[in-house]
Design a protein around this motif. Structure first.
Motif, PDB file in Angstrom:
ATOM      1  N   ALA A   1      -4.181  -0.571  11.520  1.00 11.91           N
ATOM      2  CA  ALA A   1      -4.418  -2.007  11.455  1.00 11.91           C
ATOM      3  C   ALA A   1      -4.959  -2.429  10.093  1.00 11.91           C
ATOM      4  O   ALA A   1      -4.606  -3.491   9.575  1.00 11.91           O
ATOM      5  N   LEU A   2      -5.828  -1.610   9.500  1.00 11.12           N
ATOM      6  CA  LEU A   2      -6.426  -1.970   8.214  1.00 11.12           C
ATOM      7  C   LEU A   2      -5.466  -1.812   7.039  1.00 11.12           C
ATOM      8  O   LEU A   2      -5.605  -2.521   6.040  1.00 11.12           O
ATOM      9  N   GLY A   3      -4.531  -0.895   7.147  1.00  8.52           N
ATOM     10  CA  GLY A   3      -3.605  -0.651   6.038  1.00  8.52           C
ATOM     11  C   GLY A   3      -2.862  -1.895   5.587  1.00  8.52           C
ATOM     12  O   GLY A   3      -2.919  -2.266   4.403  1.00  8.52           O
ATOM     13  N   PRO A   4      -2.148  -2.582   6.476  1.00 10.83           N
ATOM     14  CA  PRO A   4      -1.463  -3.813   6.048  1.00 10.83           C
ATOM     15  C   PRO A   4      -2.424  -4.902   5.586  1.00 10.83           C
ATOM     16  O   PRO A   4      -2.109  -5.653   4.657  1.00 10.83           O
ATOM     17  N   GLY A   5      -3.610  -4.976   6.199  1.00  3.98           N
ATOM     18  CA  GLY A   5      -4.587  -5.972   5.771  1.00  3.98           C
ATOM     19  C   GLY A   5      -5.046  -5.743   4.344  1.00  3.98           C
ATOM     20  O   GLY A   5      -5.152  -6.688   3.550  1.00  3.98           O
ATOM     21  N   VAL A   6      -5.322  -4.492   4.003  1.00  4.65           N
ATOM     22  CA  VAL A   6      -5.742  -4.170   2.639  1.00  4.65           C
ATOM     23  C   VAL A   6      -4.588  -4.413   1.671  1.00  4.65           C
ATOM     24  O   VAL A   6      -4.794  -4.889   0.539  1.00  4.65           O
ATOM     25  N   ALA A   7      -3.355  -4.135   2.095  1.00  2.84           N
ATOM     26  CA  ALA A   7      -2.196  -4.391   1.231  1.00  2.84           C
ATOM     27  C   ALA A   7      -2.060  -5.881   0.937  1.00  2.84           C
ATOM     28  O   ALA A   7      -1.724  -6.266  -0.196  1.00  2.84           O
ATOM     29  N   ILE A   8      -2.340  -6.740   1.905  1.00  5.84           N
ATOM     30  CA  ILE A   8      -2.283  -8.188   1.681  1.00  5.84           C
ATOM     31  C   ILE A   8      -3.355  -8.611   0.677  1.00  5.84           C
ATOM     32  O   ILE A   8      -3.099  -9.408  -0.227  1.00  5.84           O
ATOM     33  N   VAL A   9      -4.568  -8.063   0.829  1.00 10.80           N
ATOM     34  CA  VAL A   9      -5.644  -8.386  -0.112  1.00 10.80           C
ATOM     35  C   VAL A   9      -5.290  -7.905  -1.515  1.00 10.80           C
ATOM     36  O   VAL A   9      -5.508  -8.625  -2.510  1.00 10.80           O
ATOM     37  N   LEU A  10      -4.735  -6.704  -1.632  1.00 12.52           N
ATOM     38  CA  LEU A  10      -4.365  -6.179  -2.946  1.00 12.52           C
ATOM     39  C   LEU A  10      -3.213  -6.959  -3.563  1.00 12.52           C
ATOM     40  O   LEU A  10      -3.083  -7.019  -4.790  1.00 12.52           O
ATOM     41  N   ASP A  11      -2.367  -7.556  -2.736  1.00 17.14           N
ATOM     42  CA  ASP A  11      -1.266  -8.360  -3.251  1.00 17.14           C
ATOM     43  C   ASP A  11      -1.792  -9.627  -3.924  1.00 17.14           C
ATOM     44  O   ASP A  11      -1.151 -10.190  -4.812  1.00 17.14           O
ATOM     45  N   ALA A  12      -2.974 -10.099  -3.509  1.00 13.00           N
ATOM     46  CA  ALA A  12      -3.579 -11.301  -4.099  1.00 13.00           C
ATOM     47  C   ALA A  12      -4.201 -11.012  -5.466  1.00 13.00           C
ATOM     48  O   ALA A  12      -4.463 -11.950  -6.233  1.00 13.00           O
ATOM     49  N   VAL A  13      -4.421  -9.737  -5.799  1.00 13.03           N
ATOM     50  CA  VAL A  13      -4.985  -9.378  -7.103  1.00 13.03           C
ATOM     51  C   VAL A  13      -3.913  -9.625  -8.167  1.00 13.03           C
ATOM     52  O   VAL A  13      -2.759  -9.214  -8.004  1.00 13.03           O
ATOM     53  N   PRO A  14      -4.253 -10.294  -9.264  1.00 10.70           N
ATOM     54  CA  PRO A  14      -3.247 -10.546 -10.309  1.00 10.70           C
ATOM     55  C   PRO A  14      -2.738  -9.241 -10.926  1.00 10.70           C
ATOM     56  O   PRO A  14      -3.460  -8.254 -11.030  1.00 10.70           O
ATOM     57  N   ASP A  15      -1.481  -9.256 -11.338  1.00 13.83           N
ATOM     58  CA  ASP A  15      -0.869  -8.079 -11.953  1.00 13.83           C
ATOM     59  C   ASP A  15      -1.549  -7.775 -13.290  1.00 13.83           C
ATOM     60  O   ASP A  15      -1.912  -8.685 -14.035  1.00 13.83           O
ATOM     61  N   PHE A  16      -1.701  -6.474 -13.592  1.00 11.86           N
ATOM     62  CA  PHE A  16      -2.245  -6.065 -14.880  1.00 11.86           C
ATOM     63  C   PHE A  16      -1.766  -4.668 -15.207  1.00 11.86           C
ATOM     64  O   PHE A  16      -1.314  -3.924 -14.337  1.00 11.86           O
ATOM     65  N   ASP A  17      -1.828  -4.340 -16.480  1.00 14.11           N
ATOM     66  CA  ASP A  17      -1.441  -3.015 -16.964  1.00 14.11           C
ATOM     67  C   ASP A  17      -2.700  -2.252 -17.363  1.00 14.11           C
ATOM     68  O   ASP A  17      -3.675  -2.845 -17.834  1.00 14.11           O
ATOM     69  N   PHE A  18      -2.651  -0.928 -17.180  1.00 16.81           N
ATOM     70  CA  PHE A  18      -3.768  -0.079 -17.600  1.00 16.81           C
ATOM     71  C   PHE A  18      -3.210   1.266 -18.036  1.00 16.81           C
ATOM     72  O   PHE A  18      -2.082   1.623 -17.714  1.00 16.81           O
ATOM     73  N   TYR A  19      -4.025   1.986 -18.789  1.00 17.22           N
ATOM     74  CA  TYR A  19      -3.605   3.255 -19.361  1.00 17.22           C
ATOM     75  C   TYR A  19      -4.252   4.420 -18.627  1.00 17.22           C
ATOM     76  O   TYR A  19      -5.464   4.435 -18.393  1.00 17.22           O
ATOM     77  N   LEU A  20      -3.445   5.408 -18.253  1.00 17.48           N
ATOM     78  CA  LEU A  20      -3.935   6.674 -17.696  1.00 17.48           C
ATOM     79  C   LEU A  20      -3.609   7.769 -18.705  1.00 17.48           C
ATOM     80  O   LEU A  20      -2.482   7.815 -19.227  1.00 17.48           O
ATOM     81  N   PRO A  21      -4.562   8.646 -19.017  1.00 17.52           N
ATOM     82  CA  PRO A  21      -4.373   9.626 -20.096  1.00 17.52           C
ATOM     83  C   PRO A  21      -3.085  10.442 -20.014  1.00 17.52           C
ATOM     84  O   PRO A  21      -2.391  10.580 -21.002  1.00 17.52           O
ATOM     85  N   ILE A  22      -2.735  10.978 -18.889  1.00 14.42           N
ATOM     86  CA  ILE A  22      -1.550  11.843 -18.810  1.00 14.42           C
ATOM     87  C   ILE A  22      -0.296  11.031 -18.507  1.00 14.42           C
ATOM     88  O   ILE A  22       0.779  11.322 -19.014  1.00 14.42           O
TER      89      ILE A  22
ATOM     90  N   ASN B   1       0.297  -3.909  -9.322  1.00 15.19           N
ATOM     91  CA  ASN B   1       0.768  -5.134  -8.689  1.00 15.19           C
ATOM     92  C   ASN B   1       0.710  -4.951  -7.174  1.00 15.19           C
ATOM     93  O   ASN B   1       0.136  -3.978  -6.685  1.00 15.19           O
ATOM     94  N   GLY B   2       1.284  -5.861  -6.435  1.00 14.11           N
ATOM     95  CA  GLY B   2       1.239  -5.797  -4.978  1.00 14.11           C
ATOM     96  C   GLY B   2       1.928  -4.574  -4.395  1.00 14.11           C
ATOM     97  O   GLY B   2       1.577  -4.112  -3.311  1.00 14.11           O
ATOM     98  N   MET B   3       2.910  -4.024  -5.107  1.00 13.28           N
ATOM     99  CA  MET B   3       3.635  -2.851  -4.609  1.00 13.28           C
ATOM    100  C   MET B   3       2.933  -1.536  -4.967  1.00 13.28           C
ATOM    101  O   MET B   3       2.981  -0.580  -4.201  1.00 13.28           O
ATOM    102  N   THR B   4       2.296  -1.494  -6.138  1.00  7.67           N
ATOM    103  CA  THR B   4       1.658  -0.250  -6.568  1.00  7.67           C
ATOM    104  C   THR B   4       0.175  -0.193  -6.208  1.00  7.67           C
ATOM    105  O   THR B   4      -0.417   0.879  -6.214  1.00  7.67           O
ATOM    106  N   GLY B   5      -0.418  -1.349  -5.903  1.00  5.28           N
ATOM    107  CA  GLY B   5      -1.852  -1.414  -5.610  1.00  5.28           C
ATOM    108  C   GLY B   5      -2.315  -0.492  -4.493  1.00  5.28           C
ATOM    109  O   GLY B   5      -3.294   0.247  -4.664  1.00  5.28           O
TER     110      GLY B   5
END
Length: 168
Positions: A11-32, A39-43
């Protein structure tokens, strides 16, 4: 409790996905991995990776092997039990008898194995055991119920992967 936790997670999984979809898209760097996009799909994937990493660190830092009561006693009994057939065979060898171990003391019910020839074969086959560190040790000592359960779980996973995979 397990079913309740599973239902709560489902039950919580889709709810958290909806909340994460509301976060604006951004790029970040991972060392490797280099530049990554959130974004909403990768969040949800990034969130779960972060949570599992935190869990891993917590386990590594806080896990202590529990003291197993009776382990030393069990080891002592096993060593004493393993020495008894060898001592009896050495006594027979010095008395002029065969150096084969006495198979009558190794099994409580001789009739369960059949003839005495089968009993001797079973005794010498068990002496050629694989190392306890070998993967074959686990397979050799696996019960049929365990093998059946593992087979059913494997078939379930294959069926889920086939039915949920996209068709190209």
């Amino acid at each position: 409790a397990f079913a309740l936790t599973t239902a709560l997670g489902a039950a919580l999984g889709p709810g958290v996905a909806i909340v994460l979809d509301a976060v604006p898209d951004f790029d970040f760097y991972l060392p490797i991995l280099g530049m990554q996009r959130f974004n909403g799909m990768t969040g949800p994937g990034f969130l779960m990776a972060l949570l599992w990493f935190i869990y891993l660190v917590a386990v590594v830092l806080t896990f202590n092997e529990p003291n197993r009561s009776g382990l030393e006693e069990l080891k002592r009994r096993e060593q004493e039990g393993a020495l008894e057939p060898l001592q009896k065979s050495e006594e027979k060898a010095t008395a002029g008898e065969s150096s084969k171990p006495d198979t009558t003391d190794m099994f409580d019910d001789e009739a369960s194995l059949g003839s005495s020839a089968q009993l001797e074969e079973a005794t010498y086959a068990s002496s050629a055991e694989v190392s306890k560190n070998s993967p074959m040790y686990c397979i050799k000592h696996m019960t049929s119920a365990t093998a059946l359960c593992m087979g059913l779980i494997f078939m379930k996973r294959i069926a889920l992967e086939v039915s949920l995979s996209p068709v190209f």
